[in-house]
Design an enzyme around this catalytic site. Structure first.
Site, mmCIF file in Angstrom:
data_model
loop_
_atom_site.group_PDB
_atom_site.id
_atom_site.type_symbol
_atom_site.label_atom_id
_atom_site.label_comp_id
_atom_site.label_asym_id
_atom_site.label_seq_id
_atom_site.Cartn_x
_atom_site.Cartn_y
_atom_site.Cartn_z
ATOM 1 N N ARG A 17 -2.716 3.484 3.328
ATOM 2 C CA ARG A 17 -3.414 3.927 2.258
ATOM 3 C C ARG A 17 -2.284 4.165 0.947
ATOM 4 O O ARG A 17 -2.586 4.239 -0.061
ATOM 5 C CB ARG A 17 -3.770 5.439 2.599
ATOM 6 N N ASN A 18 -0.907 4.124 1.308
ATOM 7 C CA ASN A 18 0.186 4.214 0.436
ATOM 8 C C ASN A 18 0.646 2.871 0.065
ATOM 9 O O ASN A 18 1.952 2.765 -0.441
ATOM 10 C CB ASN A 18 1.052 5.085 0.885
ATOM 11 N N ASP A 27 4.051 5.459 -4.267
ATOM 12 C CA ASP A 27 4.524 6.917 -3.823
ATOM 13 C C ASP A 27 5.748 7.210 -3.232
ATOM 14 O O ASP A 27 5.598 8.198 -2.557
ATOM 15 C CB ASP A 27 3.174 7.626 -3.205
ATOM 16 N N ASP A 50 5.608 9.149 3.899
ATOM 17 C CA ASP A 50 4.182 9.242 3.998
ATOM 18 C C ASP A 50 3.705 7.633 3.935
ATOM 19 O O ASP A 50 2.789 7.480 3.469
ATOM 20 C CB ASP A 50 3.355 9.943 3.096
#
Ligand code: ADE
Length: 321
Positions: free
Chosen positions: A185-186, A199, A181
């Site tokens: 945003r990560n 993450d 992912d």
């Protein structure tokens, strides 16, 4: 309430390499919340201070991951697994590193590095050229640099971000870690604009990664997924390279939403299999767009590796200086 007074829902084996006394932490505000978990800011004393300037003579600021009250056993297992993956992977400047944990007599707290500038997507949007610079009060007191006028993010800075993220991913890939992912945003933005991949230790069940699973923001992550992940739920480091290409596009557009007109996984797959790709963003140089397009080769083996991406950006940065 004193967490040591409550009954313990779970028991964890003591890992003295990582265990930190719970009393050393003072929890603060909530930094982020997902479906199962929560990240809370905290001040810790007695921790090795890295970076040295991450405090104002007070304790080190850290981020604490925990499960919410309404969690399931699977949520707790996922947090434990994330912590164990972080222990195994080891440290790198361009990832969010594990600092320790509080696992005894009370709720499990997984302590990780705090990134004062938040996630890269919001950071890019807040730093669009010609935009009024607004700073949140919540990080103002932690970061005395925020009182100074902010420097503009130009092509040099954006290229440096891309380089650092490629470095972090090269390290994770070398440790056989597949992110699944990777998106702006990560990625978290630390002191001195150091990019840190977050993450990467999340248990993403390869068995049930259906497209309808939403990410922590409630958005479908399909737009970052490689064709083979969309079609066959197949993930490897080369599918992470595809996602890295989309992340590169996010950087070069200062945090725009990719494929704004595509609404479903089926629609995206037919767009990609017919050879269509996103256009070169206006602020993006041709050599960076060439790299982006290499990441979006339909055949995963034709995409560059993260090691090759590090080399490409190294070369681009040397040309620029
Ligand atoms: N939000 C989620 N995790 C974070 C972290 N480690 N630092 C800052 N903000 C965060």
């Amino acid at each position: 309430s004193d967490p040591t007074q409550g009954f313990n829902e779970y028991e964890f084996p003591l890992d003295s390499n990582w265990e930190i006394p719970r009393q050393q932490l003072v929890l603060g505000s909530i930094l982020g919340e997902g479906a199962f978990g929560r990240v809370v800011m905290a001040e810790a004393d007695g921790l090795p201070r890295s970076p040295p300037s991450s405090n104002n003579g007070m304790g080190t600021i850290v981020a604490v991951k925990m499960v919410k009250e309404e969690h399931t056993d699977a949520d707790m297992a996922s947090l434990v697994r994330e912590m164990e993956v972080m222990k195994m992977i080891g440290k790198h400047i361009n990832i969010i590193n594990l600092l320790g944990c509080c696992s005894q007599s009370g709720p499990l707290w997984v302590i990780v590095e705090y990134a004062p500038h938040g996630n890269l997507k919001d950071f890019l949007k807040q730093n669009r050229p010609g935009q009024l610079q607004r700073r949140s009060d919540s990080d103002g007191y932690l970061d005395d640099k925020s009182m100074q006028p902010q420097q503009q993010l130009g092509e040099k800075e954006l290229t440096m971000f891309a380089f650092q993220i490629a470095r972090g991913m090269e390290y994770l890939a070398s440790r056989r870690c597949i992110h699944r992912d990777l998106a702006a945003r990560n990625v978290l933005v630390s002191e001195g604009y150091v990019m840190k991949i977050a993450d990467f230790g999340l248990a993403r069940d390869i068995q049930d990664t259906d497209y309808y699973r939403k990410n922590t923001n409630g958005r479908l992550p399909i737009k970052w997924m490689a064709p083979e992940s969309l079609q066959e739920k197949f993930y490897d480091s080369q599918s992470d390279v595809w996602s890295y290409g989309v992340l590169l596009w996010e950087i070069m557009t200062y945090g725009e939403q990719p494929y704004p007109n595509i609404m479903s996984a089926e629609e995206l797959y037919s767009y990609l299999i017919t050879g269509q790709r996103m256009e070169k963003p206006p602020k993006c140089s041709l050599n960076i767009y060439v790299v982006m397009r290499q990441c979006w080769h339909f055949e995963s083996c034709a995409r560059p590796t993260f090691a090759e991406l590090v080399e490409s950006f190294d070369g681009i940065l040397q040309q620029a200086s």
